[in-house]
Design a protein around this motif. Structure first.
Motif, PDB file in Angstrom:
ATOM      1  N   GLY A  26       0.780  -1.233   0.000  1.00 24.13           N
ATOM      2  CA  GLY A  26       0.000   0.000   0.000  1.00 24.13           C
ATOM      3  C   GLY A  26       0.808   1.277   0.000  1.00 24.13           C
ATOM      4  O   GLY A  26       0.236   2.371  -0.020  1.00 24.13           O
ATOM      5  N   ARG A  27       2.159   1.175   0.011  1.00 26.32           N
ATOM      6  CA  ARG A  27       2.978   2.384  -0.032  1.00 26.32           C
ATOM      7  C   ARG A  27       3.088   2.905  -1.460  1.00 26.32           C
ATOM      8  O   ARG A  27       3.031   2.138  -2.418  1.00 26.32           O
ATOM      9  N   GLU A  28       3.273   4.217  -1.577  1.00 31.19           N
ATOM     10  CA  GLU A  28       3.494   4.821  -2.879  1.00 31.19           C
ATOM     11  C   GLU A  28       4.990   4.863  -3.180  1.00 31.19           C
ATOM     12  O   GLU A  28       5.802   5.097  -2.291  1.00 31.19           O
ATOM     13  N   GLY A  29       5.334   4.672  -4.433  1.00 33.78           N
ATOM     14  CA  GLY A  29       6.735   4.756  -4.817  1.00 33.78           C
ATOM     15  C   GLY A  29       6.996   4.003  -6.105  1.00 33.78           C
ATOM     16  O   GLY A  29       6.076   3.582  -6.812  1.00 33.78           O
ATOM     17  N   TRP A  30       8.285   3.863  -6.401  1.00 35.76           N
ATOM     18  CA  TRP A  30       8.712   3.140  -7.597  1.00 35.76           C
ATOM     19  C   TRP A  30       8.226   1.696  -7.522  1.00 35.76           C
ATOM     20  O   TRP A  30       8.496   0.985  -6.563  1.00 35.76           O
ATOM     21  N   ARG A  31       7.506   1.269  -8.554  1.00 39.22           N
ATOM     22  CA  ARG A  31       7.019  -0.109  -8.592  1.00 39.22           C
ATOM     23  C   ARG A  31       7.928  -0.909  -9.517  1.00 39.22           C
ATOM     24  O   ARG A  31       8.029  -0.631 -10.708  1.00 39.22           O
TER      25      ARG A  31
ATOM     26  N   GLY B 169       9.450  -1.118  -4.634  1.00 39.53           N
ATOM     27  CA  GLY B 169      10.838  -1.493  -4.416  1.00 39.53           C
ATOM     28  C   GLY B 169      11.093  -2.079  -3.044  1.00 39.53           C
ATOM     29  O   GLY B 169      11.920  -2.980  -2.886  1.00 39.53           O
ATOM     30  N   TRP B 170      10.400  -1.571  -2.019  1.00 31.34           N
ATOM     31  CA  TRP B 170      10.610  -2.093  -0.669  1.00 31.34           C
ATOM     32  C   TRP B 170      10.205  -3.568  -0.580  1.00 31.34           C
ATOM     33  O   TRP B 170      10.901  -4.373   0.032  1.00 31.34           O
TER      34      TRP B 170
ATOM     35  N   ILE C 299      19.852  -3.352   5.468  1.00 30.65           N
ATOM     36  CA  ILE C 299      19.596  -3.264   4.026  1.00 30.65           C
ATOM     37  C   ILE C 299      18.176  -2.771   3.764  1.00 30.65           C
ATOM     38  O   ILE C 299      17.939  -1.926   2.900  1.00 30.65           O
ATOM     39  N   LEU C 300      17.222  -3.277   4.528  1.00 28.65           N
ATOM     40  CA  LEU C 300      15.822  -2.919   4.306  1.00 28.65           C
ATOM     41  C   LEU C 300      15.492  -1.496   4.749  1.00 28.65           C
ATOM     42  O   LEU C 300      14.439  -0.971   4.387  1.00 28.65           O
ATOM     43  N   SER C 301      16.378  -0.868   5.509  1.00 27.48           N
ATOM     44  CA  SER C 301      16.103   0.483   6.004  1.00 27.48           C
ATOM     45  C   SER C 301      16.594   1.573   5.054  1.00 27.48           C
ATOM     46  O   SER C 301      16.405   2.757   5.341  1.00 27.48           O
ATOM     47  N   MET C 302      17.212   1.196   3.941  1.00 32.63           N
ATOM     48  CA  MET C 302      17.743   2.217   3.039  1.00 32.63           C
ATOM     49  C   MET C 302      16.620   3.068   2.450  1.00 32.63           C
ATOM     50  O   MET C 302      15.504   2.592   2.229  1.00 32.63           O
ATOM     51  N   LYS C 303      16.923   4.342   2.233  1.00 27.13           N
ATOM     52  CA  LYS C 303      15.914   5.285   1.761  1.00 27.13           C
ATOM     53  C   LYS C 303      15.550   5.058   0.301  1.00 27.13           C
ATOM     54  O   LYS C 303      14.444   5.400  -0.122  1.00 27.13           O
ATOM     55  N   ARG C 304      16.483   4.534  -0.481  1.00 29.68           N
ATOM     56  CA  ARG C 304      16.235   4.310  -1.907  1.00 29.68           C
ATOM     57  C   ARG C 304      16.267   2.803  -2.170  1.00 29.68           C
ATOM     58  O   ARG C 304      17.315   2.260  -2.516  1.00 29.68           O
ATOM     59  N   PRO C 305      15.140   2.124  -2.003  1.00 31.20           N
ATOM     60  CA  PRO C 305      15.146   0.664  -2.162  1.00 31.20           C
ATOM     61  C   PRO C 305      15.577   0.208  -3.548  1.00 31.20           C
ATOM     62  O   PRO C 305      16.104  -0.890  -3.701  1.00 31.20           O
TER      63      PRO C 305
ATOM     64  N   GLY D 296      19.106  -0.785  -3.588  1.00 31.70           N
ATOM     65  CA  GLY D 296      19.310  -2.098  -2.999  1.00 31.70           C
ATOM     66  C   GLY D 296      18.887  -3.220  -3.926  1.00 31.70           C
ATOM     67  O   GLY D 296      19.554  -4.260  -4.010  1.00 31.70           O
ATOM     68  N   VAL D 297      17.785  -3.023  -4.634  1.00 34.59           N
ATOM     69  CA  VAL D 297      17.305  -4.034  -5.578  1.00 34.59           C
ATOM     70  C   VAL D 297      18.338  -4.262  -6.679  1.00 34.59           C
ATOM     71  O   VAL D 297      18.650  -5.408  -7.041  1.00 34.59           O
ATOM     72  N   LEU D 298      18.874  -3.176  -7.213  1.00 32.66           N
ATOM     73  CA  LEU D 298      19.885  -3.293  -8.270  1.00 32.66           C
ATOM     74  C   LEU D 298      21.147  -3.968  -7.742  1.00 32.66           C
ATOM     75  O   LEU D 298      21.749  -4.809  -8.419  1.00 32.66           O
ATOM     76  N   TRP D 299      21.559  -3.602  -6.525  1.00 32.10           N
ATOM     77  CA  TRP D 299      22.768  -4.183  -5.942  1.00 32.10           C
ATOM     78  C   TRP D 299      22.603  -5.681  -5.716  1.00 32.10           C
ATOM     79  O   TRP D 299      23.478  -6.479  -6.077  1.00 32.10           O
ATOM     80  N   LEU D 300      21.478  -6.081  -5.150  1.00 29.15           N
ATOM     81  CA  LEU D 300      21.255  -7.496  -4.855  1.00 29.15           C
ATOM     82  C   LEU D 300      20.924  -8.311  -6.102  1.00 29.15           C
ATOM     83  O   LEU D 300      20.825  -9.535  -6.024  1.00 29.15           O
ATOM     84  N   SER D 301      20.757  -7.647  -7.234  1.00 32.84           N
ATOM     85  CA  SER D 301      20.537  -8.364  -8.488  1.00 32.84           C
ATOM     86  C   SER D 301      21.855  -8.789  -9.130  1.00 32.84           C
ATOM     87  O   SER D 301      21.854  -9.581 -10.073  1.00 32.84           O
TER      88      SER D 301
END
Length: 255
Positions: free
Chosen positions: A97-102, A109-110, A139-145, A148-153
């Motif tokens: 339910g959060r708004e942001g980059w999907r 992203g979260w 890792i999950l607390s980063m402001k720009r998820p 993190g998604v790109l890094w863990l990919s």
């Protein structure tokens, strides 16, 4: 919203002014960087960089005073939510339910980052290794998820984190150093120190100690090994440790 010049709309981002192209078009032969445009919003074409920035901008809306995602920009620089800006789209995650980059399938992203962390730090039982829970939280607390998604990919951090999670190496500085992908391992070591999983260590001194011991073992002459061991131990290591005591870290400076 301000009117859009139909000529400039075709060739440039309405927010940063950089040239843009349709993602279906092939880049031209020019050396100039031409970005793909991601959206056609009321203020014009929005390039990939400005769209990413819009999807990570939060605060109090200048139109309705709601605290939420603010992707819209008014004619006088106002920051607007999707409702006040109009015509931007819905960026609400279908899971949390959060708004942001999907990232995909309507999931933000979260949520994607949480799935990645859960899978990569899995100890083999389907759960995150208990000792790594502080790392997962960090890792999950980063402001720009999305970062993190790109890094863990990437393969490198995945390889290091999976080895740690499954106990393939000891949960120590030495264990991390034994893994491939040294740059990723060094970054993950810093994260683990910050999370309190590993004790603080001077990374320059640690790297030097790991290097010279391996180098020494490769010398064929026992007398040479003995001589260099004494010299490094009583000369360089004493200087390095004194410098750490004096200024807190070794750094790059010559002894």
């Amino acid at each position: 919203m301000t009117a859009v010049d139909p000529v400039s709309e075709v060739s440039s981002c309405a927010r940063c002014g950089r040239r843009v192209r349709d993602r279906r078009e092939q880049p031209g032969a020019s050396d100039e960087v031409v970005l793909v445009y991601m959206r056609r919003w009321p203020d014009g074409l929005i390039c990939s960089g400005c769209f990413a920035k819009a999807m990570e901008t939060y605060g109090i809306c200048d139109g309705c005073s709601a605290d939420r995602l603010l992707p819209g920009i008014g004619p006088d620089g106002q920051r607007w939510c999707t409702d006040c800006a109009g015509g931007l789209g819905d960026f609400t995650c279908t899971r949390c339910g959060r708004e942001g980059w999907r990232e995909h399938a309507g999931i933000c992203g979260w949520c994607v980052l949480q799935d990645q962390v859960q899978e990569i730090l899995n100890d083999g039982t389907g759960r995150i290794r208990l000792e790594l829970m502080p790392l997962a939280a960090q890792i999950l607390s980063m402001k720009r998820p999305r970062s993190g998604v790109l890094w863990l990919s990437r393969l490198e951090p995945q390889t290091v984190l999976r080895a740690i999670a499954r106990g393939e190496v000891p949960l120590t500085h030495e264990g991390l150093h034994s893994l491939p992908h040294r740059r990723s391992a060094a970054y993950i070591r810093d994260l683990m120190v910050t999370a309190g999983i590993l004790p603080p260590v001077d990374k320059w001194l640690f790297s030097f100690e790991q290097w010279w011991r391996g180098w020494l073992d490769e010398l064929p002459d026992p007398e040479q090994r003995k001589m260099f061991r004494l010299f490094i131990t009583w000369h360089y290591l004493r200087i390095f440790r004194a410098r750490i005591d004096a200024r807190g870290e070794l750094g790059y400076a010559a002894p």
